[in-house]
Design a protein around this motif. Sequence first.
Motif, mmCIF file in Angstrom:
data_model
loop_
_atom_site.group_PDB
_atom_site.id
_atom_site.type_symbol
_atom_site.label_atom_id
_atom_site.label_comp_id
_atom_site.label_asym_id
_atom_site.label_seq_id
_atom_site.Cartn_x
_atom_site.Cartn_y
_atom_site.Cartn_z
ATOM 1 N N VAL A 284 8.936 -51.811 13.676
ATOM 2 C CA VAL A 284 7.573 -52.227 13.371
ATOM 3 C C VAL A 284 7.009 -52.841 14.649
ATOM 4 C CG1 VAL A 284 6.107 -53.690 11.934
ATOM 5 C CG2 VAL A 284 8.180 -52.678 10.973
ATOM 6 N N LEU A 285 5.941 -52.255 15.184
ATOM 7 C CA LEU A 285 5.411 -52.643 16.486
ATOM 8 C C LEU A 285 4.000 -53.185 16.341
ATOM 9 C CD1 LEU A 285 6.554 -49.505 18.534
ATOM 10 C CD2 LEU A 285 7.762 -51.676 18.265
ATOM 11 N N VAL A 286 3.713 -54.219 17.140
ATOM 12 C CA VAL A 286 2.364 -54.772 17.233
ATOM 13 C C VAL A 286 1.789 -54.342 18.576
ATOM 14 C CG1 VAL A 286 0.958 -56.859 17.240
ATOM 15 C CG2 VAL A 286 2.978 -56.729 15.787
ATOM 16 N N VAL A 287 0.643 -53.681 18.547
ATOM 17 C CA VAL A 287 0.066 -53.070 19.747
ATOM 18 C C VAL A 287 -1.273 -53.714 20.058
ATOM 19 C CG1 VAL A 287 -0.782 -50.923 20.766
ATOM 20 C CG2 VAL A 287 1.229 -50.890 19.274
ATOM 21 N N ASN A 288 -1.469 -54.082 21.326
ATOM 22 C CA ASN A 288 -2.756 -54.564 21.828
ATOM 23 C C ASN A 288 -3.173 -53.676 22.986
ATOM 24 O OD1 ASN A 288 -3.501 -57.324 20.496
ATOM 25 N ND2 ASN A 288 -1.311 -57.443 20.887
ATOM 26 N N ARG A 289 -4.461 -53.369 23.053
ATOM 27 C CA ARG A 289 -4.973 -52.490 24.113
ATOM 28 C C ARG A 289 -6.162 -53.177 24.765
ATOM 29 N NH1 ARG A 289 -3.673 -46.788 21.438
ATOM 30 N NH2 ARG A 289 -4.366 -45.956 23.417
ATOM 31 N N ALA A 290 -6.186 -53.140 26.104
ATOM 32 C CA ALA A 290 -7.282 -53.763 26.846
ATOM 33 C C ALA A 290 -7.715 -52.833 27.964
ATOM 34 C CB ALA A 290 -6.842 -55.105 27.430
ATOM 35 N N PRO A 291 -9.025 -52.622 28.136
ATOM 36 C CA PRO A 291 -9.497 -51.779 29.241
ATOM 37 C C PRO A 291 -9.291 -52.463 30.575
ATOM 38 C CG PRO A 291 -11.341 -52.772 28.087
ATOM 39 C CD PRO A 291 -10.118 -53.138 27.302
ATOM 40 N N VAL A 292 -9.082 -51.657 31.614
ATOM 41 C CA VAL A 292 -8.927 -52.174 32.978
ATOM 42 C C VAL A 292 -10.316 -52.382 33.579
ATOM 43 C CG1 VAL A 292 -8.002 -51.699 35.272
ATOM 44 C CG2 VAL A 292 -6.725 -50.995 33.252
ATOM 45 N N ALA A 293 -10.504 -53.544 34.200
ATOM 46 C CA ALA A 293 -11.802 -53.845 34.804
ATOM 47 C C ALA A 293 -12.150 -52.815 35.876
ATOM 48 C CB ALA A 293 -11.775 -55.251 35.414
ATOM 49 N N HIS A 294 -13.422 -52.428 35.912
ATOM 50 C CA HIS A 294 -13.973 -51.481 36.898
ATOM 51 C C HIS A 294 -13.365 -50.093 36.764
ATOM 52 C CE1 HIS A 294 -15.585 -55.123 38.610
ATOM 53 N NE2 HIS A 294 -14.381 -55.555 38.928
ATOM 54 N N SER A 295 -12.779 -49.774 35.608
ATOM 55 C CA SER A 295 -12.226 -48.436 35.403
ATOM 56 C C SER A 295 -12.568 -48.001 33.983
ATOM 57 C CB SER A 295 -10.706 -48.427 35.612
ATOM 58 O OG SER A 295 -10.197 -47.132 35.450
ATOM 59 N N GLU A 296 -13.335 -46.922 33.894
ATOM 60 C CA GLU A 296 -13.860 -46.511 32.591
ATOM 61 C C GLU A 296 -12.796 -45.917 31.686
ATOM 62 O OE1 GLU A 296 -17.330 -43.504 30.832
ATOM 63 O OE2 GLU A 296 -17.078 -43.792 32.992
ATOM 64 N N HIS A 297 -11.798 -45.246 32.242
ATOM 65 C CA HIS A 297 -10.839 -44.509 31.424
ATOM 66 C C HIS A 297 -9.429 -45.079 31.528
ATOM 67 C CE1 HIS A 297 -13.841 -41.392 30.692
ATOM 68 N NE2 HIS A 297 -14.131 -41.435 31.977
ATOM 69 N N SER A 298 -9.264 -46.273 32.031
ATOM 70 C CA SER A 298 -7.927 -46.858 32.164
ATOM 71 C C SER A 298 -7.776 -48.005 31.168
ATOM 72 C CB SER A 298 -7.695 -47.367 33.591
ATOM 73 O OG SER A 298 -7.765 -46.301 34.511
ATOM 74 N N GLU A 299 -6.554 -48.182 30.678
ATOM 75 C CA GLU A 299 -6.295 -49.271 29.749
ATOM 76 C C GLU A 299 -4.841 -49.722 29.881
ATOM 77 O OE1 GLU A 299 -6.256 -48.347 25.579
ATOM 78 O OE2 GLU A 299 -6.187 -46.205 25.984
ATOM 79 N N VAL A 300 -4.624 -50.989 29.517
ATOM 80 C CA VAL A 300 -3.296 -51.581 29.505
ATOM 81 C C VAL A 300 -2.901 -51.792 28.051
ATOM 82 C CG1 VAL A 300 -1.888 -53.559 30.162
ATOM 83 C CG2 VAL A 300 -3.630 -52.692 31.735
ATOM 84 N N VAL A 301 -1.726 -51.302 27.689
ATOM 85 C CA VAL A 301 -1.241 -51.400 26.314
ATOM 86 C C VAL A 301 0.015 -52.264 26.303
ATOM 87 C CG1 VAL A 301 -0.442 -50.105 24.296
ATOM 88 C CG2 VAL A 301 -2.120 -49.080 25.847
#
Length: 518
Positions: free
Chosen positions: A279-296
């Motif tokens: 059972v996993l808890v996932v958070n996603r955040a966009p990378v500043a100054h990058s439209e299509h990048s994200e940190v999970v």
Amino acid sequence: MRRWWPRSLAGQAIALQVAVIVVVVLVGGVLAVLDARRDGDSAARQQVVGIATALADAPSTAQAIESGRATQVLQPVTEAVRTNTDIAFITIMSPDGTRFTHTDPSQIGGHYLGTIEPALRGETFSEVYTGTLGPSIRAVAPVRDAYGRVVGLVSAGITLQTLAQRWHEQWPMIAAVGLGALALSLIGVWAIRRRLLRQTHGLAPEELRVMYEHHDAILHSVSEGLVVLDRDRVVLVNDEARRLLGLTAGDVTLADLPEFLRENDPGARDEVHVTDDRVLVVNRAPVAHSEHSEVVTVRDRTELQGALGELSSLQVLTDSLRAQAHEAANKLHTVIAMVEMGRPEDAVRFATEELALSQRLVDRLSYDVGEPALVALLLGKIAQADERGIALSVTEDTHLPGDQDDPPLSAQEMITVLGNLIDNAMDACDRDDPWVEVTVALQQGDLSLRVADSGAGMDAETFERAVRRGYSTKTAEPGQHGLGLALVAQVVRRHHGTLTAAVSYGSVVTATVPWRVP
């Protein structure tokens, strides 16, 4: 050196590039000048050989020499040719080297200074020699009569000073080309510097090295899984993420990730997802100054979810005991009141009937279900349902012997499956006619856990979503059923079973796990 040497990586890279460009331009300019000089010498040599050969092969030259009037006839001709071809001299001489013509008329009759032996043998050759006009490139060709005898020689030459003046005239063009190339290179280098400064934020190489080493150590040591996505590319996966997501060592592509990570959903917070064993808890955040990048980030909630399940079971038991204590107090007050009213026989009959009813339920479940933990769960759920005004019954088909070896599900797993199915059924049953029906039995060698309720049930798409993944713990949208079905599906898949839903006499959900009886 530290005073003038740039600090940033961009500045150092550009400084080195500028130095290389300057050296390349200088060396290229010098090579261009040397090449121009070599080409000038080669062209001059070809020119004088051509002029000397042309004059020597002219029939009028041999005739003039044989007539004894070589100077009168040939001097005007040679001077005209010399002027038109811009060479230093043209000398026609006898086989012994006596000059018939010369640029300087005073040198006529004198002896030619230079090599003539190859020409006397009938060869045309060239050389560099210092004569009366200074160092020059000269060519000597034989003059033949009608019988092929050498009757004279023709020498044509260009002074090295004249050649130097010729290639000196090319210096401005070479310098202009070099400066133009240098200017264009510096403009390109300046543009590269701006880009590097923007990408490296003006950091020095040592700072970048330290940052990389520290960040790499942190990323591999943190207890949370970390995945960095850029468009359709997986940029980074740390060790914990590989463990939690079941990824192998080496490069990771988007197709290797679970389906819930392939979706572009930056900004999601505390999403709970259920995989085959976690059972996993996932958070996603966009990378500043990058439209299509994200940190999970991925956190393991498996043990916590198990603890929450046990706590929920304890809570159900506590609520059941509290309800039973409250009900027992009411019955005790009733019995006491009957005794005080002088009706002890009615008091005994009332007390024994309630006790017999409860005991029959306990005896029946204990006989039909051989797992004590499952009996406790069913008793607790029956009390909880009664408190909520829901009719929860255990069907007559329920039969689970307790003497079977190697059961397919542990007691904790059976509680997880049946407890979540009952909770979902009590939440989903029809409020106008609330009922839940539970069946636990061995059917054709398989363990079957079936829960039916009076609700409308779920369509195939909703059921598939609920089985395949969990839902956010922070929001509640219509049709969401929490983690219950996903946790049930996780246990069933782990033991190669099936989980099905149907709508017949009510909404029926059945979990079937293989269990072959010897």
